[in-house]
Design an enzyme around this catalytic site. Structure first.
Site, PDB file in Angstrom:
ATOM      1  N   ARG A 185       0.970  -1.056  -0.061  1.00 20.03           N
ATOM      2  CA  ARG A 185       0.004   0.100  -0.013  1.00 20.03           C
ATOM      3  C   ARG A 185       0.581   1.288   0.077  1.00 20.03           C
ATOM      4  O   ARG A 185       0.541   2.233  -1.055  1.00 20.03           O
ATOM      5  CB  ARG A 185      -0.698   0.040   1.404  1.00 20.03           C
ATOM      6  CG  ARG A 185      -1.892  -1.067   1.449  1.00 20.03           C
ATOM      7  CD  ARG A 185      -2.450  -0.756   2.324  1.00 20.03           C
ATOM      8  NE  ARG A 185      -4.225  -2.136   2.658  1.00 20.03           N
ATOM      9  CZ  ARG A 185      -4.922  -2.230   3.613  1.00 20.03           C
ATOM     10  NH1 ARG A 185      -5.405  -0.920   4.343  1.00 20.03           N
ATOM     11  NH2 ARG A 185      -5.708  -3.236   3.726  1.00 20.03           N
TER      12      ARG A 185
ATOM     13  N   HIS B 114     -13.959   1.925   1.619  1.00 19.19           N
ATOM     14  CA  HIS B 114     -14.695   1.252   0.886  1.00 19.19           C
ATOM     15  C   HIS B 114     -15.370   0.291   2.128  1.00 19.19           C
ATOM     16  O   HIS B 114     -16.358  -1.526   0.780  1.00 19.19           O
ATOM     17  CB  HIS B 114     -12.961   0.400   1.220  1.00 19.19           C
ATOM     18  CG  HIS B 114     -12.250  -0.678   2.130  1.00 19.19           C
ATOM     19  ND1 HIS B 114     -13.179  -1.179   2.719  1.00 19.19           N
ATOM     20  CD2 HIS B 114     -11.103  -0.094   2.726  1.00 19.19           C
ATOM     21  CE1 HIS B 114     -12.080  -1.680   4.484  1.00 19.19           C
ATOM     22  NE2 HIS B 114     -11.147  -0.694   4.221  1.00 19.19           N
TER      23      HIS B 114
ATOM     24  N   ASP C 167     -11.500   4.530  15.583  1.00 15.00           N
ATOM     25  CA  ASP C 167     -12.604   6.450  15.660  1.00 15.00           C
ATOM     26  C   ASP C 167     -13.865   6.187  15.627  1.00 15.00           C
ATOM     27  O   ASP C 167     -14.165   7.376  16.217  1.00 15.00           O
ATOM     28  CB  ASP C 167     -12.872   5.373  13.456  1.00 15.00           C
ATOM     29  CG  ASP C 167     -13.193   4.180  13.520  1.00 15.00           C
ATOM     30  OD1 ASP C 167     -12.974   3.298  14.432  1.00 15.00           O
ATOM     31  OD2 ASP C 167     -13.813   3.892  12.607  1.00 15.00           O
TER      32      ASP C 167
ATOM     33  N   ASP D  79      -4.389   4.249   5.016  1.00 10.94           N
ATOM     34  CA  ASP D  79      -3.092   3.432   4.200  1.00 10.94           C
ATOM     35  C   ASP D  79      -3.687   2.926   2.997  1.00 10.94           C
ATOM     36  O   ASP D  79      -3.073   3.436   1.680  1.00 10.94           O
ATOM     37  CB  ASP D  79      -2.025   3.074   4.444  1.00 10.94           C
ATOM     38  CG  ASP D  79      -2.303   1.361   4.920  1.00 10.94           C
ATOM     39  OD1 ASP D  79      -3.402   1.391   5.017  1.00 10.94           O
ATOM     40  OD2 ASP D  79      -1.292   0.248   5.291  1.00 10.94           O
ATOM     41  N   ASP D  80      -4.643   2.968   3.091  1.00  8.41           N
ATOM     42  CA  ASP D  80      -5.170   2.356   1.605  1.00  8.41           C
ATOM     43  C   ASP D  80      -6.566   3.430   0.735  1.00  8.41           C
ATOM     44  O   ASP D  80      -7.755   3.782   0.581  1.00  8.41           O
ATOM     45  CB  ASP D  80      -6.498   1.090   2.012  1.00  8.41           C
ATOM     46  CG  ASP D  80      -7.165   1.020   2.759  1.00  8.41           C
ATOM     47  OD1 ASP D  80      -7.665   1.905   3.948  1.00  8.41           O
ATOM     48  OD2 ASP D  80      -8.545   0.001   3.094  1.00  8.41           O
TER      49      ASP D  80
HETATM   50  N1  UDP Z   1      -3.357  -1.244  10.451  1.00 10.75           N
HETATM   51  C1  UDP Z   1      -2.615  -1.953  10.871  1.00 10.75           C
HETATM   52  N2  UDP Z   1      -1.960  -2.166  11.608  1.00 10.75           N
HETATM   53  C2  UDP Z   1      -2.225  -4.312  11.313  1.00 10.75           C
HETATM   54  C3  UDP Z   1      -3.140  -3.503   9.863  1.00 10.75           C
HETATM   55  C4  UDP Z   1      -4.189  -2.893   9.306  1.00 10.75           C
HETATM   56  O1  UDP Z   1      -2.035  -0.842  11.635  1.00 10.75           O
HETATM   57  O2  UDP Z   1      -2.037  -4.970  11.961  1.00 10.75           O
HETATM   58  C5  UDP Z   1      -3.810  -0.705   9.439  1.00 10.75           C
HETATM   59  C6  UDP Z   1      -3.279  -0.058   8.367  1.00 10.75           C
HETATM   60  O3  UDP Z   1      -2.162   0.017   7.277  1.00 10.75           O
HETATM   61  C7  UDP Z   1      -4.774   0.417   7.828  1.00 10.75           C
HETATM   62  C8  UDP Z   1      -6.080   0.283   9.061  1.00 10.75           C
HETATM   63  O4  UDP Z   1      -5.376  -0.509  10.041  1.00 10.75           O
HETATM   64  O5  UDP Z   1      -4.916   1.809   7.399  1.00 10.75           O
HETATM   65  C9  UDP Z   1      -6.947  -1.047   8.397  1.00 10.75           C
HETATM   66  O6  UDP Z   1      -6.563  -2.128   7.960  1.00 10.75           O
HETATM   67  P1  UDP Z   1      -7.685  -2.923   6.541  1.00 10.75           P
HETATM   68  O7  UDP Z   1      -7.135  -2.023   5.581  1.00 10.75           O
HETATM   69  O8  UDP Z   1      -6.689  -3.400   6.227  1.00 10.75           O
HETATM   70  O9  UDP Z   1      -8.307  -2.721   7.107  1.00 10.75           O
HETATM   71  P2  UDP Z   1      -9.660  -3.005   7.249  1.00 10.75           P
HETATM   72  O10 UDP Z   1      -9.835  -2.124   8.372  1.00 10.75           O
HETATM   73  O11 UDP Z   1     -10.110  -1.627   6.693  1.00 10.75           O
HETATM   74  O12 UDP Z   1     -10.791  -4.320   6.737  1.00 10.75           O
HETATM   75 MN    MN Z   2      -9.192  -0.569   4.929  1.00  8.10          MN
END
Ligand code: UDP
Ligand code: MN
Length: 273
Positions: free
Chosen positions: A29, A213, A189, A102-103
């Site tokens: 990413r 997303h 959050d 970071d996404d």
């Molecule tokens: N992240 C992190 N540590 C982890 C996994 C994810 O800091 O072990 C961060 C990641 O870099 C991103 C955010 O948490 O900024 C959300 O992660 P992800 O998009 O994988 O998961 P989501 O919550 O969106 O499904």
């Molecule tokens: Mn994500």
């Protein structure tokens, strides 16, 4: 004295852009961000990670912050990063704190122009909700509703004015944010929403130009890309949830962020012409 302040417009330099990342994504990413929107906000963007790498420190001019938080998706460790992001913002003296994942792709000029319509001297919590009703907290064992609050989805990005961030200082600074997260046992959050809406009694202002997303990215019309603040992507099994944008081949640009960047900023060196 404040009159002069009020008339002065916000510029990019007044914004502290923080990106939560992790060593797990540093070669997937992170490079996409560094190649695209980071180039438009190099001095203002900071990455909060859980590792130390020379290569990325060089590429970002030392803007990688090793939070010393664990590299995991657990609540405690994500809250640990948010806590460091918030403390670094306070130290920075900037007028706006904007957090992203970071996404996220951040449309930097649009972020600036939207923030110009709000006063940083007032209390503002700007973002987008992803749930249809507020978070409800019930009292045990009677299950009586104690209170409810809204929160801005971290994965869409959100911004907090300095005035509001300073009011949060007694409950959130110096790592106290982690204690709040642990206390209510909710993600980072959601905990931000709890602090602002419930403890500070300030409402979230909906800014629909932030996107995560959790939405279907392909539903965003290209004519509106320039007006959006953030975009995202995700992959579930073999399905990508991505922005529908013309440009590079999906094998080369599966997240569509390189194509999106060229759509918005066609003069970039890596963009076809
Ligand atoms: N992240 C992190 N540590 C982890 C996994 C994810 O800091 O072990 C961060 C990641 O870099 C991103 C955010 O948490 O900024 C959300 O992660 P992800 O998009 O994988 O998961 P989501 O919550 O969106 O499904
Ligand atoms: Mn994500």
């Amino acid at each position: 004295v404040d009159d002069i302040e009020l008339n002065k417009n916000i510029t990019l330099n007044d914004i502290f852009i923080s990106v939560k990342t992790t060593k797990h994504y540093q070669y997937t990413r992170l490079p996409i961000i560094l190649k695209t929107w980071f180039q438009l906000a190099k001095e203002q963007t900071w990455f909060f990670t859980d590792t130390e790498t020379k290569q990325h420190q060089n590429q970002t001019n030392g803007h990688m912050v090793n939070t010393n938080c664990s590299a995991s998706h657990q609540r405690k460790h994500l809250c640990c990063k948010m806590s460091v992001e918030y403390d670094r913002f306070l130290e920075s003296g900037k007028k706006w704190f904007c957090h992203f994942d970071d996404d996220n792709y951040v449309n930097v000029p649009r972020l600036v122009s939207v923030l110009q319509t709000y006063k940083h001297q007032e209390d503002w919590y700007l973002g987008r909700t992803s749930v249809y009703e507020p978070v409800k907290i019930y009292k045990k064992p009677t299950n009586k509703l104690m209170f409810s609050f809204w929160f801005a989805t971290g994965g869409a990005g959100f911004c907090i004015s300095r005035s509001l961030a300073l009011k949060m200082l007694p409950v959130a600074s110096g790592g106290r944010f982690i204690s709040i997260c642990e206390g209510i046992r909710l993600p980072d959050d959601v905990s931000v929403g709890f602090i602002i809406e419930h403890l500070m009694k300030k409402n979230l202002t909906l800014v629909p130009e932030f996107h995560s997303h959790l939405e279907q990215m392909k539903l965003l019309p290209p004519e509106t890309f320039r007006d959006q603040i953030s975009f995202s992507y995700s992959k579930a099994k073999d399905e990508w949830n991505v922005v529908n944008v013309p440009g590079f081949d999906t094998r080369y640009d599966p997240t569509r962020f390189l194509s999106l960047h060229c759509f918005l900023f066609p003069h970039f060196k890596f963009c076809p012409r």
